[in-house]
Design an enzyme around this catalytic site. Structure first.
Site, PDB file in Angstrom:
ATOM      1  N   LYS A   1      28.802  24.890  28.139  1.00 14.31           N
ATOM      2  CA  LYS A   1      29.587  26.034  27.663  1.00 14.31           C
ATOM      3  C   LYS A   1      30.848  25.568  26.915  1.00 14.31           C
ATOM      4  O   LYS A   1      31.168  24.384  26.912  1.00 14.31           O
ATOM      5  CB  LYS A   1      29.959  26.937  28.836  1.00 14.31           C
ATOM      6  CG  LYS A   1      28.745  27.452  29.629  1.00 14.31           C
ATOM      7  CD  LYS A   1      28.095  28.668  28.987  1.00 14.31           C
ATOM      8  CE  LYS A   1      26.637  28.788  29.324  1.00 14.31           C
ATOM      9  NZ  LYS A   1      26.249  29.769  30.291  1.00 14.31           N
TER      10      LYS A   1
HETATM   11  C1  PLP Z   1      25.217  30.359  31.037  1.00 17.67           C
HETATM   12  C2  PLP Z   1      24.853  31.799  31.066  1.00 17.67           C
HETATM   13  C3  PLP Z   1      24.855  32.539  32.261  1.00 17.67           C
HETATM   14  C4  PLP Z   1      24.973  31.962  33.644  1.00 17.67           C
HETATM   15  O1  PLP Z   1      25.942  31.087  33.890  1.00 17.67           O
HETATM   16  P1  PLP Z   1      25.818  30.068  35.158  1.00 17.67           P
HETATM   17  O2  PLP Z   1      27.199  29.588  35.262  1.00 17.67           O
HETATM   18  O3  PLP Z   1      24.834  29.015  34.767  1.00 17.67           O
HETATM   19  O4  PLP Z   1      25.387  30.848  36.344  1.00 17.67           O
HETATM   20  C5  PLP Z   1      24.608  33.895  32.190  1.00 17.67           C
HETATM   21  N1  PLP Z   1      24.343  34.496  31.025  1.00 17.67           N
HETATM   22  C6  PLP Z   1      24.293  33.822  29.860  1.00 17.67           C
HETATM   23  C7  PLP Z   1      23.981  34.565  28.609  1.00 17.67           C
HETATM   24  C8  PLP Z   1      24.527  32.447  29.844  1.00 17.67           C
HETATM   25  O5  PLP Z   1      24.443  31.764  28.699  1.00 17.67           O
END
Ligand code: PLP
Length: 372
Positions: A177
Site C-alpha cells: 500500500k
Molecule cells: C488492501 C485492501 C483491503 C484489505 O486490507 P488488509 O489490510 O489486507 O486487510 C481491502 N480492500 C481493498 C480494495 C484493498 O486493496
C-alpha cells in the site's frame, strides 16, 4: 529482478521500532493515539481508529453504521475480496452493481438501481486510488462506508481528501500500500460516537472507563500494536515523498506505453479528482490472452498479476450466491483484461522502460498470432 511492489523502509523506521522495543510497551501504549491523530490530520478527518488490518477497519465500519443480520450492502464487484467479505462477517448480503468503465469505480446509477428496502448501506471502493463519486452516493441518503484501502493521498473534486468526508473510511497498511505498518489499518470517522464504539469493539468490547472488569458489548481483538503504530508515524512523515514518487513512476509508464494504442492505461485525473497512486494496471487488448501474457512476461523475468478478478465470479461467491458470467458486463470485461505491472516508489525510469519493452514485445508477438 524487478519486484511487483516494494515498501520504502529506512533507518528512521528501524530507529522508531527499536525505541518501542526498548520502551517495553509494545501494545496499548502512546504510539497508537499519536498515529491516529497524525493520520486523521493528514486526511482531514475528525477522528481515526487504528486497527489490525484494512479488513478489520471495514468490518468495524459496517458495524458502526448498523449493518446486521439480513441487511443488504450495495458494493462493487471490482475490488479486493475483503470489501465484500466484511459484509458477510455480519451475516448481511453484498449486493453487487456494475462499475463505471472509465474510473472502474462503482457506478452510482447502477448502485441506485440495486437498492431495495433491505439496503442498509452503500460501500464504494476507491479502486486503484481513483476517488469514487462520493457526491453522487451521498445524494442516495443511505449510510456510506468507504473502502479507501487503495486510496491514501487521493482527493475529491471538491477538495476534500479521501477519508475526510465524515463517513467511516477504511485504509490498509499491507506492505504494497501507499504506506505500511507490516499489517495494519486505520478507520477514519466523522463522529465521536463512532470513534467510541470502534475503539471499544477493536478491544474486546471494553468500555473506555471500565478497565478489564466488565465488557458491555461484543468485541474483537483488532488492535494495532505500538510497534506498528511507530512504523506508521514514520511512514506518514515520508508519505508525501512516496506519493510523489509513485506519481512520477506512473508518468514514466504513460510515456513508455503511449505508442501502444490497443493498451488501455489507468484513466487520467478528470473534473478535479486526484488519484492517490497505488498500482499501475493496464487493460490488455481483448484478444491478447491475459494469463498467457502474464506467463510470457514472467518468462522474461517481469512479474505481473491479474488485478483484480471479479469478486462475484470467485468460486465461494458463485457457490454461495449463484452468481454467474454476464451479470456485470463492464466489471467482467475489465477484470478479464487487467494486469498490474511492477510499481513502487523507488522504481527507476530504466526499470519502467524494461517492463514497457517486455510488454510491448510480448504483446506484439501475441497479437500477431493470438492462438499461440
Ligand atoms: C488492501 C485492501 C483491503 C484489505 O486490507 P488488509 O489490510 O489486507 O486487510 C481491502 N480492500 C481493498 C480494495 C484493498 O486493496
Amino acid at each position: 529482478m524487478i519486484p511487483l511492489a516494494r515498501a520504502v523502509l529506512g533507518t528512521e523506521e528501524e530507529a522508531a521500532i527499536l525505541e518501542v522495543l526498548r520502551s517495553g510497551q509494545l501494545s496499548l501504549g502512546p504510539r497508537v493515539p499519536a498515529f491516529e491523530q497524525a493520520f486523521a490530520a493528514r486526511v482531514g478527518a475528525p477522528h481515526a481508529s487504528a486497527v489490525s488490518s484494512g479488513t478489520a477497519a471495514l468490518h468495524l465500519a459496517l458495524r458502526a453504521v448498523g449493518v446486521a443480520d439480513g441487511d443488504e450492502v450495495v458494493t462493487s464487484p471490482f475490488s479486493f475480496v475483503a470489501s465484500a467479505n466484511a459484509v458477510l462477517f455480519e451475516r448481511a448480503r453484498p449486493v453487487f452493481a456494475d462499475i463505471d468503465p472509465r474510473t472502474l469505480n462503482l457506478d452510482p446509477e447502477a448502485a441506485a438501481a440495486a437498492v431495495t428496502e433491505r439496503t442498509r448501506a452503500i460501500l464504494p471502493v476507491h479502486i486503484f486510488g481513483y476517488p469514487a463519486d462520493l457526491p453522487a452516493f451521498e445524494r442516495m441518503d443511505l449510510p456510506i462506508v468507504e473502502d479507501a484501502c487503495e486510496a491514501l493521498g487521493a482527493v475529491h473534486a471538491d477538495g476534500v481528501k479521501v477519508g475526510g468526508r465524515g463517513h467511516p473510511a477504511a485504509f490498509g497498511f499491507y506492505p504494497n500500500k501507499q504506506m505500511t505498518t507490516g499489517e495494519g489499518g486505520m478507520l477514519t470517522l466523522g463522529s465521536a460516537e463512532h470513534k467510541e464504539r470502534v475503539d471499544s469493539e477493536r478491544n474486546q468490547g471494553r468500555a473506555p472507563d471500565m478497565g478489564w472488569l466488565d465488557h458491555d458489548r461484543l468485541g474483537f481483538n483488532y488492535r494495532l500494536t505500538d510497534l506498528a503504530s511507530a512504523l506508521g508515524l514514520v511512514q506518514l512523515q515520508r508519505l508525501d515523498g512516496m506519493l510523489e514518487a509513485r506519481a512520477r513512476v506512473a508518468g514514466w509508464y504513460r510515456e513508455a506505453l503511449a505508442g501502444f494504442e490497443e493498451l488501455e492505461l489507468p484513466c487520467e485525473d478528470a473534473g478535479g479528482d486526484v488519484r492517490g497512486w497505488f498500482v499501475f494496471v493496464v487493460q490488455l487488448p481483448r484478444h491478447a490472452g491475459r494469463d498467457d501474457t502474464i506467463r510470457a512476461l514472467s518468462a522474461r523475468g517481469i512479474p505481473s498479476k491479474p488485478y483484480m478478478p471479479a469478486i462475484h465470479l470467485m468460486s465461494f461467491y458463485r457457490e454461495r450466491f449463484g452468481h454467474r458470467e454476464g451479470e456485470f458486463p463492464v466489471c467482467e470485461d475489465v477484470a478479464a483484461r487487467s494486469v498490474a505491472l511492477p510499481f513502487f516508489p523507488e522504481m527507476t525510469e530504466g526499470q519502467v522502460a524494461e517492463v514497457a519493452e517486455a510488454l510491448d514485445s510480448v504483446l506484439r508477438t501475441r497479437l500477431a498470432s493470438p492462438t499461440t
